[in-house]
Design an enzyme around this catalytic site. Sequence first.
Site: not given
Ligand code: SAM
Length: 275
Positions: A31, A137-138, A155-156
């Site tokens: 990203q 990857d979660g 919290d994605s």
């Molecule tokens: N609080 C924020 C919201 O509600 O939009 C989210 C905060 S946090 C920064 C979101 C995180 O999810 C990002 O760091 C992103 O890289 C991570 N993320 C996105 N897809 C993911 C996945 N498939 N597995 C693990 N992390 C992931």
Amino acid sequence: MGIWLQEEHTRGYVVNWRLHNIIHTETTRYQELAIVDTYEWGKALVLDGVVQTTEKDEFVYHEMIAHVGMMAHPCPRKVLIIGGGDGGVLREVLKHDSVTSVDLVEIDERVIENCRLYLPTIACGFSDNRANIIIEDGLKYVKNIKNRYDVVIVDSSDPVGPAVELFGDKFYRDVYAILHEDGLMVAQAESPLFFGESFAQVFGNMRATFPIAGVYLACVPTYVSGFWAFAVGSKKYHPEQPGKERKPLTGLKYYTPDIHRAAFVLPPFVRDLVR
Ligand code: SAM
């Protein structure tokens, strides 16, 4: 006129953020990442043009996504956070004395590294020896892990880019499988006002997967419309209030047991969406 960040929520709704300066930008494997210093909200993390968290109002979201589920469980020890690369949810989960370990599974290590560097008040939990950071990857992690958890918090970012499949029903079933028999799951469920379909999808997944499912709301001023929803799925405990054996946490800025209970009181338009 200074520098402005334009955050386009929809083609018809754009929010302009006035900036003191742009502290850092980079293109990670997943990203576009930026750390900006805003006039009104302190420093903020921006991913693919969407503001993820700001120093000024992050406490609302992080306390509410963490403590409702954590307090509904009588004694949460092992916790899994999917996403949460800014560290805010981790910081809050670690405030519970019962917690022995928190696995945080974040796909993009550059989010963690930049938040530790530029947003230390949010990312302070990463140095706690109960925190285990897993860069993965979660979606894959929950499929292969044999661990069992008491609470899983998703919290994605929004359902775009790497987070899309974290909104799918298969992911919810995989989380169900790695929860203890009295475990529960919380997921950020977007804005019922702006992203009604994503909201309904998250809650629909919870209800299809768990015997007990609920929705609660909080006002997160810097998220689109401010109206923000969270969905809870639980194998045993009802999430609408803190467990009676739980002693209240001190030093929080938003969450209280009354706020917990009130958050589950839904306005009709949200009730209709979940119906
Ligand atoms: N609080 C924020 C919201 O509600 O939009 C989210 C905060 S946090 C920064 C979101 C995180 O999810 C990002 O760091 C992103 O890289 C991570 N993320 C996105 N897809 C993911 C996945 N498939 N597995 C693990 N992390 C992931």
